[in-house]
Write a protein that holds these residues in place. Structure first.
Motif, short mmCIF file in Angstrom:
data_model
loop_
_atom_site.label_atom_id
_atom_site.label_comp_id
_atom_site.label_asym_id
_atom_site.label_seq_id
_atom_site.Cartn_x
_atom_site.Cartn_y
_atom_site.Cartn_z
N LEU A 100 0.75 -1.24 -0.06
CA LEU A 100 0.02 -0.11 -0.04
C LEU A 100 0.76 1.32 -0.10
O LEU A 100 0.31 2.26 0.11
CB LEU A 100 -0.98 -0.01 1.33
N SER A 102 2.91 4.33 -1.57
CA SER A 102 2.66 5.10 -2.66
C SER A 102 3.75 4.66 -3.65
O SER A 102 4.90 4.41 -3.22
CB SER A 102 2.49 6.53 -2.67
N THR A 161 -6.36 6.98 -12.29
CA THR A 161 -7.17 6.90 -10.94
C THR A 161 -8.42 7.18 -11.13
O THR A 161 -8.78 8.40 -11.56
CB THR A 161 -6.44 7.62 -9.86
N TYR A 182 -1.81 9.64 -2.27
CA TYR A 182 -1.94 8.94 -1.06
C TYR A 182 -1.77 10.11 0.08
O TYR A 182 -2.35 10.07 1.30
CB TYR A 182 -1.33 7.67 -0.75
N PHE A 193 -5.74 4.39 3.73
CA PHE A 193 -6.02 3.03 3.14
C PHE A 193 -5.95 2.05 4.03
O PHE A 193 -4.96 1.82 4.59
CB PHE A 193 -5.30 2.64 1.73
N ASP A 195 -6.60 -1.61 2.95
CA ASP A 195 -6.08 -2.81 2.44
C ASP A 195 -6.43 -2.50 0.71
O ASP A 195 -7.15 -1.54 0.43
CB ASP A 195 -6.64 -4.10 2.73
N ALA A 196 -6.30 -3.65 -0.01
CA ALA A 196 -6.53 -3.45 -1.60
C ALA A 196 -6.37 -4.89 -2.08
O ALA A 196 -5.73 -5.70 -1.42
CB ALA A 196 -5.44 -2.40 -2.17
N GLU A 198 -5.07 -6.57 -5.63
CA GLU A 198 -4.22 -6.18 -6.84
C GLU A 198 -4.07 -7.27 -7.83
O GLU A 198 -4.14 -8.51 -7.51
CB GLU A 198 -2.87 -5.68 -6.60
N ARG A 226 -5.54 -2.20 -9.43
CA ARG A 226 -5.93 -1.93 -7.70
C ARG A 226 -7.14 -1.67 -7.50
O ARG A 226 -7.64 -0.53 -8.11
CB ARG A 226 -4.79 -1.32 -7.06
N SER A 228 -8.67 -0.26 -3.94
CA SER A 228 -8.22 0.03 -2.55
C SER A 228 -9.44 0.30 -1.78
O SER A 228 -10.53 0.99 -1.96
CB SER A 228 -7.27 1.42 -2.39
N ARG A 229 -9.37 -0.14 -0.42
CA ARG A 229 -10.44 0.11 0.52
C ARG A 229 -9.91 0.90 1.73
O ARG A 229 -8.86 1.01 2.11
CB ARG A 229 -11.00 -1.11 1.08
N ASP A 230 -10.90 1.78 2.15
CA ASP A 230 -10.60 2.78 3.34
C ASP A 230 -10.68 1.84 4.57
O ASP A 230 -11.01 0.61 4.90
CB ASP A 230 -11.39 3.84 3.31
#
Length: 262
Positions: A100, A102, A161, A182, A193, A195-196, A198, A226, A228-230
């Motif tokens: 995660l 950048s 993005t 980020y 963030f 997790d994500a 990919e 990707r 991504s989740r908050d």
């Protein structure tokens, strides 16, 4: 144990991967030249210029097209790069972690200066497939931000993005596109963030992408998708990152118990 192939190049039979010569010892002419060319490159410093194609054909006793094919292989592999009308020894590939962190952090860790050039930033109605990935309603406004990625003075990738306008309403006015997205989200918007997911694959760039990144269309590229989740496990961004296959490799740390690979 050391063995000598028909090309006369010593090969360590205990190496993790042998030099590409099959057991029967018969190799295409260009590959025999490639082995000799690799040995030459290994003895040069980064940035040093290779002899001309004419000099290499005389040195290796090979046809010019055979030498050109060997050179193309090492260019695609990232061992060489073009500079003006000549060919020089390239530096090591950029090792970007699959994490995660950048792009900015990954490049800086290797002592290089990250940069980005904005290609496009606009909002548009979210299509159905993207809405499903980001847990949005179809037609809801989303930002699309496209940027060319730089490492020092070299273009190395292209990043797209997608994020809901409702979550970052001031993106077009408050964000410096040459900075870390980020870092902006964390410091200005208060989003971190968690997790994500990919997916990594190899592709060929489209003519437009090749023009933006400054590479031949035939150059293999590494493509990362990707989502991504908050911190609330809500999907936040969708990113499509295209990296030059001759300039990038990716690393990951694996852990866990159990038997090793078969």
């Amino acid at each position: 144990m050391t063995r000598v192939s028909v090309t006369g190049i010593p090969q360590d039979s205990g190496a993790p991967v042998r030099a590409g010569v099959p057991e029967h010892g018969r190799v295409p002419k260009y590959y025999a030249v490639r082995i000799l060319l690799t040995e030459l490159v290994d003895g040069l410093e980064e940035g040093q210029t290779l002899p001309t194609e004419r000099d290499l054909t005389e040195r290796f006793g090979a046809a010019r097209e055979t030498v050109r094919q060997a050179l193309r292989d090492l260019l695609l592999e990232g061992r060489l790069r073009r500079r003006g009308r000549g060919t020089v020894v390239a530096g090591p590939k950029l090792a970007q972690p699959l994490s995660l962190a950048s792009y900015t952090e990954g490049v800086r860790r290797q002592g290089l200066r990250p940069g980005r050039t904005l290609v496009d930033l606009r909002s548009w109605p979210c299509p159905a497939a993207l809405a499903e990935e980001l847990d949005l309603s179809e037609g809801e406004p989303v930002w699309h931000m496209e940027r060319v990625l730089w490492a020092d003075d070299e273009r190395v990738g292209l990043e797209s993005t997608y994020v809901a306008v409702a979550r970052v309403p001031g993106l077009s006015s408050d964000f410096d596109p040459d900075s870390s997205f980020y870092a902006f989200l964390h410091e200005r918007v208060g989003i971190t963030f968690a997790d994500a997911d990919e997916r990594l694959e190899t592709v060929l760039a489209t003519p437009r992408e090749a023009l933006l990144v400054g590479t031949p269309p035939a150059l293999p590229m590494l493509l990362i998708h990707r989502v991504s989740r908050d911190g609330n496990s809500r999907p936040f961004e969708r990113v499509r990152s295209l990296y030059r296959g001759d300039r990038f490799s990716f690393t990951a740390r694996l852990s866990g118990a159990g038997p090793g690979p078969a």
